[in-house]
Design a protein around this motif. Structure first.
Motif, PDB file in Angstrom:
ATOM      1  N   HIS A   1       0.794  -1.292  -0.027  1.00 48.17           N
ATOM      2  CA  HIS A   1      -0.103  -0.085   0.128  1.00 48.17           C
ATOM      3  C   HIS A   1       0.644   1.396   0.133  1.00 48.17           C
ATOM      4  O   HIS A   1       0.589   2.428  -0.743  1.00 48.17           O
ATOM      5  N   LEU A   2       2.036   1.255   0.597  1.00 51.85           N
ATOM      6  CA  LEU A   2       2.853   2.454   0.652  1.00 51.85           C
ATOM      7  C   LEU A   2       3.394   2.595  -0.806  1.00 51.85           C
ATOM      8  O   LEU A   2       3.216   3.608  -1.336  1.00 51.85           O
ATOM      9  N   LYS A   3       3.711   1.428  -1.493  1.00 49.51           N
ATOM     10  CA  LYS A   3       4.248   1.547  -2.717  1.00 49.51           C
ATOM     11  C   LYS A   3       3.189   1.932  -3.906  1.00 49.51           C
ATOM     12  O   LYS A   3       3.483   2.766  -4.781  1.00 49.51           O
ATOM     13  N   ILE A   4       1.831   1.624  -3.633  1.00 49.75           N
ATOM     14  CA  ILE A   4       0.721   2.076  -4.595  1.00 49.75           C
ATOM     15  C   ILE A   4       0.422   3.390  -4.352  1.00 49.75           C
ATOM     16  O   ILE A   4      -0.280   4.110  -5.149  1.00 49.75           O
ATOM     17  N   ASP A   5       0.828   3.984  -2.966  1.00 48.14           N
ATOM     18  CA  ASP A   5       0.493   5.535  -2.636  1.00 48.14           C
ATOM     19  C   ASP A   5       1.275   6.222  -3.521  1.00 48.14           C
ATOM     20  O   ASP A   5       0.938   7.278  -4.089  1.00 48.14           O
TER      21      ASP A   5
ATOM     22  N   ALA B   1      -4.730  -4.454 -11.227  1.00 52.29           N
ATOM     23  CA  ALA B   1      -3.266  -5.170 -11.083  1.00 52.29           C
ATOM     24  C   ALA B   1      -3.117  -5.353  -9.573  1.00 52.29           C
ATOM     25  O   ALA B   1      -2.603  -6.165  -9.239  1.00 52.29           O
ATOM     26  N   ARG B   2      -3.920  -4.590  -8.881  1.00 49.83           N
ATOM     27  CA  ARG B   2      -3.960  -4.773  -7.435  1.00 49.83           C
ATOM     28  C   ARG B   2      -4.548  -5.962  -7.119  1.00 49.83           C
ATOM     29  O   ARG B   2      -4.195  -6.904  -6.159  1.00 49.83           O
TER      30      ARG B   2
ATOM     31  N   GLU C   1       5.999  -4.567 -15.340  1.00 46.62           N
ATOM     32  CA  GLU C   1       6.465  -3.248 -15.692  1.00 46.62           C
ATOM     33  C   GLU C   1       6.817  -2.394 -14.472  1.00 46.62           C
ATOM     34  O   GLU C   1       7.758  -1.595 -14.572  1.00 46.62           O
ATOM     35  N   ASN C   2       6.126  -2.566 -13.438  1.00 47.84           N
ATOM     36  CA  ASN C   2       6.139  -1.647 -12.292  1.00 47.84           C
ATOM     37  C   ASN C   2       6.921  -2.428 -10.841  1.00 47.84           C
ATOM     38  O   ASN C   2       6.971  -1.774  -9.972  1.00 47.84           O
ATOM     39  N   GLY C   3       7.630  -3.293 -11.455  1.00 45.60           N
ATOM     40  CA  GLY C   3       8.367  -4.160 -10.404  1.00 45.60           C
ATOM     41  C   GLY C   3       7.976  -4.894  -9.499  1.00 45.60           C
ATOM     42  O   GLY C   3       8.396  -5.483  -8.538  1.00 45.60           O
TER      43      GLY C   3
ATOM     44  N   PRO D   1       9.955  -8.367  -0.044  1.00 46.09           N
ATOM     45  CA  PRO D   1       8.867  -7.496   0.464  1.00 46.09           C
ATOM     46  C   PRO D   1       8.393  -6.952  -0.799  1.00 46.09           C
ATOM     47  O   PRO D   1       9.189  -6.553  -1.918  1.00 46.09           O
ATOM     48  N   ILE D   2       7.101  -6.878  -1.148  1.00 47.27           N
ATOM     49  CA  ILE D   2       6.333  -6.495  -2.251  1.00 47.27           C
ATOM     50  C   ILE D   2       6.419  -7.370  -3.425  1.00 47.27           C
ATOM     51  O   ILE D   2       5.290  -7.823  -3.940  1.00 47.27           O
TER      52      ILE D   2
END
Length: 103
Positions: free
Chosen positions: A11-15, A23-24, A70-72, A91-92
């Motif tokens: 959630h931190l990354k997608i913020d 994708a989520r 593409e977004n890692g 993580p992630i």
């Protein structure tokens, strides 16, 4: 691996770097499956079942997979066949291998 830490990091990354709802859904489905498997290094699931569990059409599933890559968030290696093998890698990021041409 810790489920809560994964969710918080996600959630931190997608913020900071928003991704589509599709994708989520796919990423959360992959993490949920691996959590239920007690964070195995690898797991196998049919791509069609993964698509169904994520609630995505075939085209949305493909786009979501590409967007995550593409977004890692994931790393994908095509292997042929009809299954998807999953390997979490910290993580992630969730690394998995698609089989069958659903790339």
């Amino acid at each position: 691996m810790n489920y809560i830490k994964q969710m918080n990091a996600f959630h931190l990354k997608i913020d900071l770097e928003p991704i589509s709802i599709q994708a989520r859904s796919l990423w959360l489905t992959l993490i949920d499956i691996n959590n239920k498997l007690l964070w195995r290094k690898t797991f196998t699931i049919a791509a069609s079942k993964l698509q169904d569990k994520a609630g995505l059409s075939a085209s949305s599933f493909k786009r979501a997979r590409i967007e995550l890559e593409e977004n890692g968030f994931i790393q994908v290696t095509s292997r042929g066949g009809n299954q998807t093998a999953g390997l979490p890698c910290g993580p992630i990021i969730c690394r998995y291998i698609f089989r069958n041409g659903t790339t």
